[in-house]
Design a protein around this motif. Structure first.
Motif, PDB file in Angstrom:
ATOM      1  N   MET A   1      -7.481  -7.780   8.803  1.00 63.38           N
ATOM      2  CA  MET A   1      -7.563  -6.533   8.072  1.00 63.38           C
ATOM      3  C   MET A   1      -7.307  -5.377   9.032  1.00 63.38           C
ATOM      4  O   MET A   1      -7.724  -5.420  10.176  1.00 63.38           O
ATOM      5  N   LYS A   2      -6.637  -4.402   8.529  1.00 65.69           N
ATOM      6  CA  LYS A   2      -6.280  -3.237   9.325  1.00 65.69           C
ATOM      7  C   LYS A   2      -6.985  -2.009   8.751  1.00 65.69           C
ATOM      8  O   LYS A   2      -6.719  -1.600   7.622  1.00 65.69           O
ATOM      9  N   LEU A   3      -7.885  -1.431   9.530  1.00 67.71           N
ATOM     10  CA  LEU A   3      -8.641  -0.275   9.078  1.00 67.71           C
ATOM     11  C   LEU A   3      -7.752   0.905   8.674  1.00 67.71           C
ATOM     12  O   LEU A   3      -8.011   1.524   7.634  1.00 67.71           O
ATOM     13  N   PRO A   4      -6.679   1.222   9.421  1.00 67.89           N
ATOM     14  CA  PRO A   4      -5.827   2.340   8.989  1.00 67.89           C
ATOM     15  C   PRO A   4      -5.188   2.107   7.611  1.00 67.89           C
ATOM     16  O   PRO A   4      -5.046   3.044   6.826  1.00 67.89           O
ATOM     17  N   ILE A  45       1.709 -11.612   2.763  1.00 65.65           N
ATOM     18  CA  ILE A  45       1.200 -11.314   1.422  1.00 65.65           C
ATOM     19  C   ILE A  45      -0.328 -11.395   1.420  1.00 65.65           C
ATOM     20  O   ILE A  45      -1.009 -10.541   0.850  1.00 65.65           O
ATOM     21  N   GLY A  46      -0.867 -12.401   2.076  1.00 64.90           N
ATOM     22  CA  GLY A  46      -2.318 -12.554   2.162  1.00 64.90           C
ATOM     23  C   GLY A  46      -2.977 -11.386   2.868  1.00 64.90           C
ATOM     24  O   GLY A  46      -4.043 -10.911   2.452  1.00 64.90           O
ATOM     25  N   GLU A  47      -2.361 -10.910   3.916  1.00 60.70           N
ATOM     26  CA  GLU A  47      -2.890  -9.753   4.657  1.00 60.70           C
ATOM     27  C   GLU A  47      -2.876  -8.503   3.776  1.00 60.70           C
ATOM     28  O   GLU A  47      -3.833  -7.733   3.754  1.00 60.70           O
ATOM     29  N   LEU A  48      -1.790  -8.313   3.046  1.00 59.50           N
ATOM     30  CA  LEU A  48      -1.719  -7.162   2.130  1.00 59.50           C
ATOM     31  C   LEU A  48      -2.804  -7.247   1.059  1.00 59.50           C
ATOM     32  O   LEU A  48      -3.488  -6.257   0.774  1.00 59.50           O
ATOM     33  N   ILE A  49      -2.965  -8.416   0.494  1.00 61.13           N
ATOM     34  CA  ILE A  49      -3.984  -8.598  -0.548  1.00 61.13           C
ATOM     35  C   ILE A  49      -5.378  -8.319   0.011  1.00 61.13           C
ATOM     36  O   ILE A  49      -6.177  -7.613  -0.615  1.00 61.13           O
ATOM     37  N   GLN A  77     -18.012  -3.566   9.468  1.00 62.37           N
ATOM     38  CA  GLN A  77     -19.144  -4.298  10.048  1.00 62.37           C
ATOM     39  C   GLN A  77     -19.403  -5.593   9.278  1.00 62.37           C
ATOM     40  O   GLN A  77     -19.692  -6.627   9.876  1.00 62.37           O
ATOM     41  N   ARG A  78     -19.299  -5.524   7.933  1.00 61.53           N
ATOM     42  CA  ARG A  78     -19.470  -6.735   7.128  1.00 61.53           C
ATOM     43  C   ARG A  78     -18.378  -7.755   7.451  1.00 61.53           C
ATOM     44  O   ARG A  78     -18.635  -8.949   7.555  1.00 61.53           O
ATOM     45  N   VAL A  79     -17.147  -7.271   7.591  1.00 60.09           N
ATOM     46  CA  VAL A  79     -16.028  -8.167   7.903  1.00 60.09           C
ATOM     47  C   VAL A  79     -16.247  -8.824   9.253  1.00 60.09           C
ATOM     48  O   VAL A  79     -16.130 -10.037   9.397  1.00 60.09           O
TER      49      VAL A  79
END
Length: 85
Positions: A1-4, A45-49, A77-79
């Motif tokens: 996951m990308k925070l930006p 695709i999975g990363e985008l989702i 933090q949860r991730v």
């Protein structure tokens, strides 16, 4: 996951409607059923989702009154906590 990306999508949801993101997720999930997709394409695709689901989660917290920065931090933090387990 990308925070930006999650932050940007959260802003998009605030300015528009979460239905756009939900429909995009549904479209991308339908694409994953193509047997001709390569593993790398499925990964993208999975990363985008996952980023879109993250943005929906953050947007929900913001809608419930959590400041955006705090909602983003709590989500990450949860991730990270789930990765450590």
């Amino acid at each position: 996951m990308k925070l930006p990306i999650i932050k940007h999508l959260t802003t998009f949801i605030e300015e528009n409607d979460e239905d756009f993101v939900i429909e995009t997720i549904e479209t991308l999930e339908a694409l994953t059923e193509l047997p001709s997709l390569k593993d790398e394409e499925l990964d993208v695709i999975g990363e985008l989702i996952s980023n879109m689901y993250g943005a929906l989660d953050v947007a929900k917290a913001v809608k419930e009154g959590t400041p955006k920065k705090e909602a983003l931090n709590q989500f990450m933090q949860r991730v990270l906590g789930s990765i450590d387990k």
